[in-house]
Design a protein around this motif. Structure first.
Motif, PDB file in Angstrom:
ATOM      1  N   THR A  49      89.739  -9.932   3.321  1.00 28.01           N
ATOM      2  CA  THR A  49      88.552  -9.518   2.375  1.00 28.01           C
ATOM      3  C   THR A  49      88.880  -9.518   0.767  1.00 28.01           C
ATOM      4  N   ASP A  50      87.994  -9.501   0.081  1.00 29.95           N
ATOM      5  CA  ASP A  50      88.246  -9.316  -1.500  1.00 29.95           C
ATOM      6  C   ASP A  50      86.834  -9.200  -2.059  1.00 29.95           C
ATOM      7  N   ASP A  51      86.823  -8.319  -3.326  1.00 24.43           N
ATOM      8  CA  ASP A  51      85.723  -7.897  -3.598  1.00 24.43           C
ATOM      9  C   ASP A  51      84.901  -8.933  -4.476  1.00 24.43           C
TER      10      ASP A  51
ATOM     11  N   THR B 264      90.541 -17.201  -9.926  1.00 27.34           N
ATOM     12  CA  THR B 264      90.005 -16.666  -8.704  1.00 27.34           C
ATOM     13  C   THR B 264      89.414 -17.588  -7.833  1.00 27.34           C
TER      14      THR B 264
ATOM     15  N   PRO C  56      83.063 -12.811   0.544  1.00 27.45           N
ATOM     16  CA  PRO C  56      84.153 -11.642   0.626  1.00 27.45           C
ATOM     17  C   PRO C  56      84.664 -11.181   1.766  1.00 27.45           C
TER      18      PRO C  56
ATOM     19  N   ILE D 288      87.192 -14.822  -0.785  1.00 24.26           N
ATOM     20  CA  ILE D 288      88.393 -15.575  -0.735  1.00 24.26           C
ATOM     21  C   ILE D 288      88.320 -16.793  -1.043  1.00 24.26           C
TER      22      ILE D 288
ATOM     23  N   ASP E 156      88.879  -7.109 -11.100  1.00 20.15           N
ATOM     24  CA  ASP E 156      89.200  -7.857 -10.081  1.00 20.15           C
ATOM     25  C   ASP E 156      90.273  -7.039  -9.290  1.00 20.15           C
ATOM     26  N   ARG E 157      89.985  -6.438  -7.990  1.00 19.36           N
ATOM     27  CA  ARG E 157      91.019  -5.913  -7.132  1.00 19.36           C
ATOM     28  C   ARG E 157      91.774  -6.969  -6.285  1.00 19.36           C
ATOM     29  N   ALA E 158      93.172  -6.367  -5.881  1.00 19.32           N
ATOM     30  CA  ALA E 158      93.713  -7.436  -4.988  1.00 19.32           C
ATOM     31  C   ALA E 158      93.064  -7.544  -3.733  1.00 19.32           C
ATOM     32  N   PRO E 159      93.105  -8.833  -3.192  1.00 17.14           N
ATOM     33  CA  PRO E 159      92.598  -9.056  -1.924  1.00 17.14           C
ATOM     34  C   PRO E 159      93.347  -8.427  -0.935  1.00 17.14           C
TER      35      PRO E 159
END
Length: 244
Positions: free
Chosen positions: A202-204, A81, A236, A207, A173-176
């Motif tokens: 964006t990312d959960d 990550t 995020p 970044i 973990d979802r894809a950005p």
């Protein structure tokens, strides 16, 4: 149990401060004298007195259950990550949201020397901690939602259990996602051949890096360059404006 020929009243004297004995009332039944204390919170000395006669002095020592004085937690997300470790201190119950697969390291300090310490995970599972003097430490991997509390046992065998210290939320973990806001699909360049790129990533979990990839039409070669994030790294939602 005193002979009848000794005149005067049998007294009990208690010293709770370490330097002053005070008389307290006794309940008498035949030759038996009693004094009750409902809750003892600290140690004291006591003795009996009858006239000029005094007994030897006795001592009551109070041992308190071990108390967790401090707790330090380090949460390290999975290496892929690129997110920094997070550190928490304090004993207030809190919720911690972490990427699934994160490592959690805990170190607590107790009020007395420990014989054993363990983490209570949910309602049934437990994890033994390594104890050294007043400290207890351990690690675990967070793959699912967990509720953590701590159990302590001191050298005298007295045990205590803390309330819930941490509520852990393991986040998948979802894809950005990244979006080019400007320029549009077709744009004419000025003579200086410079263009400002505006991007939203964006990312959960946050970044860690943004790479710009460009391909000249009709050519196989790809141009790749990393865009500087600065203080935005780990956020995020990242908005960038990059001259190109």
């Amino acid at each position: 149990n005193l002979p009848w020929r000794f005149p005067g009243e049998l007294l009990l004297e208690i010293d709770e401060t370490g330097d002053l004995f005070r008389p307290v009332e006794l309940e008498s039944a035949d030759s038996l004298h009693r004094h009750g204390i409902e809750a003892v919170h600290r140690g004291f000395r006591y003795r009996a007195r009858h006239g000029r006669l005094r007994s030897e002095t006795f001592r009551v020592e109070v041992f308190h259950p071990p108390v967790l004085d401090s707790l330090h937690v380090t949460a390290t997300p999975p290496a892929y990550t690129g997110l920094p470790a997070r550190r928490l201190s304090g004993l207030q119950s809190s919720e911690l949201r972490l990427p699934a697969g994160s490592r959690l390291a805990l170190r607590g300090l107790a009020s007395s020397e420990l014989d054993r310490a363990w983490l209570r995970i949910g309602d049934s599972d437990s994890l033994e901690l390594v104890v050294a003097g007043h400290s207890a430490a351990g690690e675990l991997r967070v793959d699912e939602d967990l509720s953590l509390a701590m159990g302590l046992r001191d050298r005298r065998g007295t045990e205590t259990r803390t309330p819930t210290l941490l509520e852990l939320r393991a986040l998948a973990d979802r894809a950005p996602a990244v979006e080019i806001l400007a320029p549009g699909p077709d744009e004419d360049l000025s003579r200086d051949l410079l263009e400002s790129l505006e991007l939203l990533a964006t990312d959960d979990h946050g970044i860690a890096s943004v790479m710009l990839h460009a391909v000249k039409r009709g050519e196989p070669d790809t141009l790749s360059s990393a865009l500087p994030l600065g203080e935005l790294a780990g956020q995020p939602r990242v908005s960038l404006r990059h001259p190109w």
